[in-house]
Write an enzyme that holds these catalytic residues in place. Structure first.
Site, mmCIF file in Angstrom:
data_model
loop_
_atom_site.group_PDB
_atom_site.id
_atom_site.type_symbol
_atom_site.label_atom_id
_atom_site.label_comp_id
_atom_site.label_asym_id
_atom_site.label_seq_id
_atom_site.Cartn_x
_atom_site.Cartn_y
_atom_site.Cartn_z
ATOM 1 N N GLU A 113 -20.743 55.958 -102.779
ATOM 2 C CA GLU A 113 -21.781 56.170 -101.766
ATOM 3 C C GLU A 113 -21.069 56.125 -100.433
ATOM 4 O O GLU A 113 -20.582 55.077 -99.999
ATOM 5 C CB GLU A 113 -22.858 55.082 -101.880
ATOM 6 N N CYS B 177 -26.105 53.629 -93.142
ATOM 7 C CA CYS B 177 -25.474 54.907 -93.466
ATOM 8 C C CYS B 177 -26.486 56.038 -93.604
ATOM 9 O O CYS B 177 -26.142 57.209 -93.432
ATOM 10 C CB CYS B 177 -24.656 54.780 -94.752
#
Length: 372
Positions: A245, A279
């Site tokens: 990720e 993020c």
């Protein structure tokens, strides 16, 4: 002052093989709050050997046994909840209320979601002439970042244990305290020796050693795209599974007819939540001119596609655009995340998925048994 100079290996707190340490700095005050060891490849060797030895027995636990262990971890986590919230606020600068109500809370949320997913997951499936078995992939190396420290730790550790894997965890060296307290909670919960191991250290000293280690079957990494590329390269020689990720630069499309002021305000809040350090923040706001088609093109014109947002006059209008976005997630009209839905991205935002049943599946291997 926090002392993060020991590793948790084979159910014991042991001294690091390195005498190198790093000051842990509270970014809100720029003051030192303790020290963390910068571990070595030998520390990883020790942790992997422990996880390898524990795997044979733990991988054979029944789903019922694993659910019981996750429930014990949940209770031990709740007992250390306030300590973890304070640690998160101190080590990475989250406002105290946000650390208490959001950051630390994700640990409980992920454990509960993982347990629910495990209860409904079929570990055997029949085809016409075979049985497909879902088995733990093995020893997993978990590398986590500083911006959502417990969130990322729990959404890796919980599904790995649910799958029957054993783990070696390397948290960020600049936010190691909550990970240490979490390891203490795992110990209090009675997690068998070797099933969960914690090695403190940085990327060059510990992360690279984990990624390249022949005794590790899978790496789950959360961090920058730059670092993720290095992890994948280091893992390539041993052909281990790599789930990542990575970075995001998410588009926030506001369609004609949407309530502009409300959409803009909520979009800005989405960017600056968690002190602007998430993020999946919707950081590219695209405001309408006449049509939304300069919008879809712009939204997709990026190497990053972790998340996105669409605000429309109606949910149906927003959904039409969501179908066209090349991104792992889309929030319609400021809808919150669903912790049971898969979390992850397209393109250089990574591969694999976390959260819920899809998070468990990332830690499973498939075996086809031909039955005739």
């Amino acid at each position: 002052m926090y002392d993060c100079t020991r590793n948790y290996i084979d159910g014991e707190w042991v001294e690091s093989g390195s005498d190198r340490t790093l000051e842990i700095i509270n970014p809100a005050t720029e003051q030192s709050i303790g020290r963390v060891s910068l571990g070595t490849a030998e520390d990883i060797d020790q942790a992997v050997a422990s996880a390898r030895a524990a795997f044979d027995e733990f991988s054979q636990w029944t789903v019922k046994q694993r659910l019981g262990l996750l429930n014990d971890i949940l209770n031990a986590y709740k007992a250390r909840y306030d300590d973890i919230a304070v640690a998160i606020s101190t080590e990475m600068g989250a406002p105290a209320r946000f650390a208490q109500k959001a950051q630390a809370a994700t640990g409980i949320d992920h454990l509960k979601a993982t347990m629910t997913a495990l209860e409904g997951l079929q570990m055997e499936e029949k085809t016409a002439r075979a049985v497909v078995l879902k088995e733990p992939i093995g020893v997993c190396g978990l590398i986590t970042p500083w911006n959502w420290p417990i969130n990322q730790i729990m959404c890796k550790v919980a599904p790995a244990l649910a799958a029957g894997c054993t783990v070696v965890l390397k948290p960020s060296e600049i936010a190691p305290v909550s990970a240490m307290i979490f390891a203490e909670a795992l110990d209090a919960a009675g997690v068998p020796a070797g099933v969960c191991n914690l090695v403190q250290g940085d990327g060059p000293g510990v992360g690279v050693a984990m990624s390249a280690h022949p005794g590790i079957d899978m790496i789950s990494f959360t961090g920058s795209t730059r670092a993720g590329i290095e992890v994948a390269k280091a893992a390539a020689d041993t052909v281990k599974r790599v789930s990542q990720e990575l970075g995001g630069k998410s588009a926030n499309i506001i369609l004609p007819g949407a309530p502009l002021e409300k959409a803009v305000v909520q979009g800005v809040r989405g960017v600056f939540s968690n002190s602007g350090q998430s993020c999946d923040a919707p950081s590219r706001m695209l405001v309408p001119q006449d049509v939304y088609d300069e919008a879809v093109e712009i939204a997709n014109d990026t190497p990053y596609d972790l998340s996105g947002a669409v605000y429309g006059e109606t949910p149906e209008a927003a959904m039409q655009v969501a179908w066209r976005l090349r991104t792992g997630m889309v929030h319609l009209n400021d809808a919150p995340s669903d912790i049971s839905a898969p979390f992850g991205g397209y393109k250089q935002s990574g591969n694999g998925r976390e959260w819920g049943v899809h998070g468990i599946k990332d830690f499973l291997e498939l075996k086809s048994v031909m039955t005739g």
